[in-house]
Write an enzyme that holds these catalytic residues in place. Structure first.
Site, PDB file in Angstrom:
ATOM      1  CG  HIS A   1      -0.372   0.984   3.370  1.00 36.91           C
ATOM      2  ND1 HIS A   1       0.487  -0.440   2.748  1.00 36.91           N
ATOM      3  CD2 HIS A   1      -0.464   1.716   2.954  1.00 36.91           C
ATOM      4  CE1 HIS A   1       0.451  -0.021   4.805  1.00 36.91           C
ATOM      5  NE2 HIS A   1       0.504   1.208   4.449  1.00 36.91           N
TER       6      HIS A   1
ATOM      7  CG  ASP B   1      -0.359  -3.788   2.554  1.00 39.38           C
ATOM      8  OD1 ASP B   1       0.179  -3.035   2.035  1.00 39.38           O
ATOM      9  OD2 ASP B   1      -0.328  -2.890   3.682  1.00 39.38           O
TER      10      ASP B   1
ATOM     11  CB  SER C   1       3.121   2.340   5.679  1.00 35.25           C
ATOM     12  OG  SER C   1       1.930   1.603   6.815  1.00 35.25           O
TER      13      SER C   1
END
Ligand code: ARG
Length: 253
Positions: free
Chosen positions: A61, A112, A203
């Site tokens: 992402h 992801d 992330s």
């Protein structure tokens, strides 16, 4: 989020404001941790982990903007070899465009995971990937894993110029999935508790455990969460072990 976050006086935050509660990482403790910077904004947008030969493991992402346009290698700078976002370390542009998982699903956030590659000449230690035996003991509910990053230290706060770490307890996938409306499955790991979590900008970064001799092994990749550090909503991590073949296929690692 894949919105680049710009460094802005994070030191104004008091200690109790921090989601990754007040633990700066000593310079050589997590040498495989990298930061992904956006060349257009110059800001941090994600973390990553060097897993060998210039390969950086991160989250899919990280590379898609609101229009689902994929970032190109020229838009990304990999900052390695420093815990300080402002100075030190090396900056490299990836040698290929990011490799995102073929089945990455922006709606469910499944799969992801992504890889980018910098020159293998950059001197950088590598993290070892967890194996199945170790994994089962490391991800049993209640055991602590360590997450690190320069992400925001409160839900809508500023990023940290210093690399921070936090120990997050593993939460059973069943209750986690319930909290997230069935979105979480065995390809993910949930970890965190009220006030202790990763957050925006973390992330793609590492979730790690320790092996029998106290050596760090990579277990997960920071993926998503509802807000940060909220009661009942632990952070969700991509479970590396389930993508071992995918990683091997792309990198030979
Ligand atoms: N998706 C966010 C990012 O792009 C980080 C998610 C982690 N959130 C959490 N509550 N653990 O940086």
């Amino acid at each position: 989020t894949n919105q680049p976050l710009i460094v802005s006086s994070p030191d104004q935050l008091s200690e109790w404001d921090r989601i990754l509660p007040g633990k700066p990482v000593p310079e050589y403790e997590i040498p495989w941790q990298v930061a992904l910077l956006d060349t257009t904004y110059g800001g941090l947008f994600c973390g990553g982990t060097h897993i060998g030969e210039g390969w950086i493991l991160t989250a899919a992402h990280c590379f898609f903007d609101e229009e689902k346009q994929k970032l190109k290698k020229s838009q990304i700078v990999v900052l390695s070899g420093t815990t300080n976002l402002i100075w030190g370390g090396q900056r490299s542009v990836p040698v290929i465009d990011p490799i995102t998982h073929e089945d990455w699903n922006p709606e469910t956030k499944a799969n992801d995971i992504a890889l980018i590659r910098i020159s293998g000449e950059v001197p950088l230690e590598k993290a070892s990937l967890v194996d199945s035996v170790l994994e089962s003991s490391l991800i049993s509910a209640g055991s602590n894993l360590r997450v690190s990053g320069w992400g925001t230290t409160t839900e809508n706060g500023d990023i940290s110029t210093k690399l921070l770490k936090a120990d997050v307890p593993v939460v059973p996938t069943s209750s986690c999935s319930q909290a997230y409306g069935g979105m979480v499955n065995e390809n993910q790991i949930c970890a965190g508790k009220n006030g202790v979590d990763s957050c925006q900008g973390d992330s793609g970064g590492p979730l790690a455990g320790l092996d029998g001799v106290g050596k760090s092994v990579l277990v997960g990749v920071v993926s998503f969460g509802r807000g940060c550090g909220r009661e009942g909503f632990p952070g969700v991590y991509t479970r590396i072990f389930k993508y071992r073949d995918w990683i091997q296929d792309k990198t030979n690692i």
